[in-house]
Design a protein around this motif. Structure first.
Motif, PDB file in Angstrom:
ATOM      1  N   ARG A 169       0.518  -1.447  -0.111  1.00 37.58           N
ATOM      2  CA  ARG A 169       0.229  -0.130  -0.406  1.00 37.58           C
ATOM      3  C   ARG A 169       0.889   1.436  -0.208  1.00 37.58           C
ATOM      4  O   ARG A 169       0.776   2.301  -1.190  1.00 37.58           O
ATOM      5  CB  ARG A 169      -1.108  -0.198   1.316  1.00 37.58           C
ATOM      6  N   LYS A 170       2.334   1.133   0.765  1.00 35.61           N
ATOM      7  CA  LYS A 170       2.917   2.372   0.839  1.00 35.61           C
ATOM      8  C   LYS A 170       3.224   2.686  -0.762  1.00 35.61           C
ATOM      9  O   LYS A 170       3.557   3.480  -1.048  1.00 35.61           O
ATOM     10  CB  LYS A 170       3.896   1.604   1.574  1.00 35.61           C
TER      11      LYS A 170
ATOM     12  N   LEU B 169       3.943   5.593  -5.771  1.00 39.32           N
ATOM     13  CA  LEU B 169       3.082   6.347  -7.107  1.00 39.32           C
ATOM     14  C   LEU B 169       2.344   7.405  -7.015  1.00 39.32           C
ATOM     15  O   LEU B 169       1.882   8.038  -8.108  1.00 39.32           O
ATOM     16  CB  LEU B 169       3.179   5.035  -7.900  1.00 39.32           C
ATOM     17  N   THR B 170       0.725   7.285  -6.596  1.00 45.30           N
ATOM     18  CA  THR B 170       0.250   8.282  -6.948  1.00 45.30           C
ATOM     19  C   THR B 170       0.251   9.532  -6.321  1.00 45.30           C
ATOM     20  O   THR B 170       0.131  10.777  -6.953  1.00 45.30           O
ATOM     21  CB  THR B 170      -1.606   7.752  -5.411  1.00 45.30           C
TER      22      THR B 170
END
Length: 355
Positions: A100-101, A106-107
């Motif tokens: 998730r990190k 990337l987001t």
């Protein structure tokens, strides 16, 4: 700094056939064992380059081509996609186990101003065939199977999807593709992947001035097959122009020039010049055409960039004989110099100090 070729009685193919052996010889001499694409170099139309790589300077050292997902993801109540002009994605190989990190990083990356995306949607295609997406609330496993089939994803891949206005989204996907290529070690510095990008648009429309401008210069010839569109649909006319791109960097460019008075007049007309304005500014050229001009073409290469490339560096500053500093000043010649009062008076200019 520039190596310029000018050739008469030639076509685009003649330019490529004359130049490619010279360039390949440079690689053989200076690449020091690093691999290079064999002759002939690939040729990719501008439109294809933009759709597959989001750029007219594609890096072909790795794949990760962009896939248009627009038609198969709309209409499921997911506003991010339903309200977008275009939705596209790239497959990052072997990244389905990203944490998730890592996906959050990337987001944040795609949201940077230099990338310009509003957000990122991902689909993890697990090595065991599982499908997990940040948008799986709106899509069934059957829907997401269509995504991976369309994108050509393999088990273990991570599908990264951006949405928005088409031109900006393709540009953002291009940056994201290069970033993932860098992170995954796919942009091999021991490999050179040259290609020709051709069939650029001859003209580009400017909304602010409501007129067309030459994408290269107003003396670039249109593709002969598109001459009939010059007055009916100028935006679709392709230029008889070409760029040489290596590893995502434009290394040289050129075009076949207009050598006909009538075509040159037509070009000026489409660009918004009246006959009088064209004659006043370019009469010397139009008059010269009356006496006959051969079909001619050329190409120019930035020599310092070639040397930097062979030196394995991204920046050309260390390979320029007299580089300017960050303020654009040539410290060897102390230029630009102060403007004299006489020059200012001659141009009716007044300098005002900025508070």
């Amino acid at each position: 700094y520039q190596l310029d070729f000018e050739m008469s009685f030639v076509t685009q193919d003649d330019v490529f056939n004359a130049i490619e052996p010279v360039l390949h010889g440079l690689f053989e001499e200076f690449a020091n064992g690093r691999s290079v694409t064999p002759l002939p170099f690939p040729r990719i139309p501008y439109r294809e380059s933009m759709l597959k790589y989001g750029s007219d300077k594609p890096d072909l050292r790795f794949g990760m081509e962009i896939t248009d997902l627009t038609s198969i993801v709309k209409g499921r109540g997911f506003g991010v996609f339903d309200n977008a002009d275009y939705i596209g994605g790239i497959c990052a190989p072997g990244c389905s186990e990203y944490s998730r990190k890592q996906t959050d990083e990337l987001t944040e990356f795609v949201r940077k101003p230099q990338v310009g995306a509003k957000g990122l949607v991902y689909l993890k295609y697990g090595a065991d065939g599982s499908l997990r997406s940040s948008a799986d609330k709106f899509y069934s496993p059957e829907d997401m199977k269509l995504w991976i089939e369309k994108a050509g994803a393999r088990p273990g891949d991570l599908l990264l999807i951006l949405a928005g206005e088409k031109k900006n989204t393709l540009s953002a996907l291009s940056v994201l593709r290069l970033e993932m290529g860098e992170r995954l070690g796919l942009r091999n510095r021991d490999m050179f992947a040259p290609l020709w990008v051709l069939d650029f648009p001859l003209l580009e429309w400017d909304d602010e001035t409501s007129r067309y401008y030459a994408m290269h210069h107003p003396f670039t010839s249109p593709n002969p097959d598109d001459l009939g569109l010059m007055e009916t649909d100028p935006g679709k006319v392709r230029a008889n122009a070409y760029d040489l791109v290596i590893n995502g960097v434009e290394i040289g460019g050129g075009s076949v020039r207009i050598h006909s008075e009538e075509i040159q007049k037509l070009m000026f007309k489409v660009l918004g010049f009246s006959d009088e304005e064209a004659r006043e500014q370019f009469g010397f050229l139009l008059n010269a055409f009356k006496y006959g001009a051969p079909p001619h073409a050329g190409i120019a290469f930035g020599f310092d960039r070639w040397v930097a490339m062979f030196g394995g560096q991204d920046s050309i500053r260390d390979f320029i004989a007299f580089p300017k500093n960050n303020s654009g000043r040539d410290v060897m010649l102390d230029r630009p110099a102060e403007i004299s009062r006489k020059q200012l008076d001659e141009l009716n200019l007044i300098l005002k100090r900025k508070d």
